[in-house]
Design a protein around this motif. Structure first.
Motif, short mmCIF file in Angstrom:
data_model
loop_
_atom_site.label_atom_id
_atom_site.label_comp_id
_atom_site.label_asym_id
_atom_site.label_seq_id
_atom_site.Cartn_x
_atom_site.Cartn_y
_atom_site.Cartn_z
N ARG A 233 -62.37 3.93 5.44
CA ARG A 233 -62.56 2.54 4.97
C ARG A 233 -62.51 2.48 3.45
N GLU A 234 -63.14 3.45 2.79
CA GLU A 234 -63.12 3.47 1.32
C GLU A 234 -61.70 3.72 0.80
N ALA A 235 -60.98 4.58 1.50
CA ALA A 235 -59.61 4.88 1.08
C ALA A 235 -58.73 3.65 1.21
N GLU A 236 -58.89 2.92 2.33
CA GLU A 236 -58.11 1.68 2.51
C GLU A 236 -58.41 0.69 1.39
N GLN A 237 -59.70 0.49 1.10
CA GLN A 237 -60.09 -0.47 0.07
C GLN A 237 -59.56 -0.06 -1.30
N THR A 238 -59.62 1.23 -1.60
CA THR A 238 -59.15 1.71 -2.90
C THR A 238 -57.64 1.55 -3.03
N ALA A 239 -56.91 1.80 -1.93
CA ALA A 239 -55.46 1.60 -1.96
C ALA A 239 -55.12 0.13 -2.14
N ARG A 240 -55.89 -0.75 -1.52
CA ARG A 240 -55.66 -2.19 -1.70
C ARG A 240 -55.94 -2.60 -3.15
N GLU A 241 -56.93 -1.99 -3.75
CA GLU A 241 -57.22 -2.27 -5.16
C GLU A 241 -56.07 -1.78 -6.05
N ALA A 242 -55.44 -0.68 -5.65
CA ALA A 242 -54.27 -0.17 -6.40
C ALA A 242 -53.13 -1.18 -6.32
N ILE A 243 -52.93 -1.78 -5.14
CA ILE A 243 -51.89 -2.79 -4.98
C ILE A 243 -52.20 -4.01 -5.84
N ALA A 244 -53.48 -4.41 -5.85
CA ALA A 244 -53.88 -5.56 -6.67
C ALA A 244 -53.67 -5.28 -8.15
N ALA A 245 -53.90 -4.03 -8.56
CA ALA A 245 -53.71 -3.67 -9.97
C ALA A 245 -52.24 -3.67 -10.36
N ASP A 246 -51.39 -3.27 -9.42
CA ASP A 246 -49.95 -3.21 -9.69
C ASP A 246 -49.20 -3.69 -8.46
N PRO A 247 -49.05 -5.00 -8.30
CA PRO A 247 -48.43 -5.55 -7.09
C PRO A 247 -46.99 -5.11 -6.86
N LYS A 248 -46.31 -4.64 -7.91
CA LYS A 248 -44.92 -4.23 -7.75
C LYS A 248 -44.77 -2.74 -7.43
N SER A 249 -45.89 -2.07 -7.24
CA SER A 249 -45.84 -0.63 -6.97
C SER A 249 -45.54 -0.38 -5.49
N LEU A 250 -44.34 0.11 -5.22
CA LEU A 250 -43.98 0.49 -3.85
C LEU A 250 -44.80 1.69 -3.40
N VAL A 251 -45.10 2.59 -4.33
CA VAL A 251 -45.90 3.78 -4.00
C VAL A 251 -47.26 3.37 -3.45
N ALA A 252 -47.87 2.35 -4.07
CA ALA A 252 -49.19 1.90 -3.60
C ALA A 252 -49.09 1.32 -2.19
N ARG A 253 -48.04 0.55 -1.92
CA ARG A 253 -47.87 -0.03 -0.57
C ARG A 253 -47.68 1.07 0.48
N THR A 254 -46.82 2.02 0.17
CA THR A 254 -46.57 3.08 1.16
C THR A 254 -47.80 3.99 1.32
N ALA A 255 -48.59 4.13 0.25
CA ALA A 255 -49.81 4.94 0.36
C ALA A 255 -50.79 4.28 1.34
#
Length: 317
Positions: A233-255
């Motif tokens: 759950r923490e990993a999911e939330q942190t990855a979503r925060e990464a997407i919010a920080a950089d919405p154009k990051s494909l790496v964050a979406r695939t992570a």
């Protein structure tokens, strides 16, 4: 009264042509000065450099590279343009071209330590460890308190299998510059082989996140650390925060999709990738990320549907 009007008209006829002539002459001089400035090669090359810098600040590295190259057409020994061109090539992943420009920069400015650091980094990536170390040693000899040089030596030591020295050097880099998120990331990665360092690793990754809040990278490393501990759950939330920080990051979406897949949750993984394909429609890799996922995982019918949709939405040449 009539006489005064006649005198005024004579005055206008006398003065106004003179004023017109003076104004024309003044603007002529201004135009000549402007043309002179633009024809001055030193001013012109700096104009190209500054234009390139503006493009770089906007993330338009191809356009920036063109402007730096224009500056170098005027002055082949313009070290600053060589270095900026090298950095643009690094962003464009044109490593051979970057190497050439960095080497030329150092020839022209032997004391350009940032260029030496960048060159050593390329050499290290290419497996030319001894040459990278030679660059790092020369920097430390001239500037013992250069934090980037110590971070570089840390990377070289790790590549050579000396984890103790690698940790010592990255700690020295942090002592010299405790505000660099990349140093905390490097330290955390060096410690990641030892499970006993888990608390310290997480602390350093959180330091990196706090120092670089608008970047996806530190958060993705933190999410990967959480995955390693099955803290889903923490990993999911942190990855979503990464997407919010950089919405154009494909790496964050695939992570984030990978986090779901690691849990066997294909439904949410597909939803993440579908949203990525929609949001990143201007990114060639982003727009086809869902189709590629279906193709890789053997879901041929779904892959065919996605690829056909992509083909129909692509304008004919």
């Amino acid at each position: 009264m009539k006489r005064s009007h006649r005198l005024l008209d004579q005055h206008r006829r006398t003065v106004q042509p003179w004023l017109r002539t003076a104004v024309i002459a003044m603007f002529g001089l201004l135009m000549m000065a402007a043309v002179g400035c633009h024809s001055d090669p030193n001013i012109k090359k700096r104009m190209y450099l500054e234009s390139g810098n503006r493009f770089s600040a906007q993330g338009k590295y191809k356009e920036a590279a063109i402007q730096y190259a224009n500056a170098l057409k005027i002055d082949k020994s313009f070290a600053e343009a060589h270095y900026q061109l090298a950095k643009a090539f690094l962003k464009l992943d044109r490593m051979n071209s970057a190497y050439t420009e960095l080497a030329r920069t150092i020839d022209l400015q032997p004391d350009n330590y940032p260029a030496r650091i960048d060159l050593a980094g390329l050499l290290l990536r290419a497996g030319r460890t001894d040459e990278a170390k030679s660059q790092a040693d020369s920097i430390v000899a001239a500037d013992p308190n250069n934090p980037d040089a110590h971070a570089l030596i840390s990377g070289i030591a790790f590549r050579q299998g000396d984890r103790g020295m690698a940790l010592s050097e990255i700690h020295r880099a942090l002592e010299l510059d405790p505000r660099r998120p990349a140093f905390y990331e490097q330290s955390a990665l060096l410690k990641s082989a030892d499970a006993a360092d888990a608390t310290s690793i997480e602390s350093e990754l959180r330091n990196a996140v706090s120092l670089d809040p608008n970047s996806a990278g530190p958060r993705l490393l933190l999410a990967a650390f959480m995955v390693k501990g099955s803290r889903w759950r923490e990993a999911e939330q942190t990855a979503r925060e990464a997407i919010a920080a950089d919405p154009k990051s494909l790496v964050a979406r695939t992570a984030l999709a990978q986090i779901y897949l690691r849990q066997g949750d294909q439904v949410n993984a597909e939803l993440v990738l579908r949203q990525a394909a929609k949001d990143l429609s201007e990114d060639p890799a982003g727009v086809r990320v869902l189709a590629d996922y279906f193709d890789r995982t053997g879901q041929n019918a779904k892959a065919r549907v996605e690829f056909e949709a992509l083909a129909s939405s692509t304008p004919a040449m």
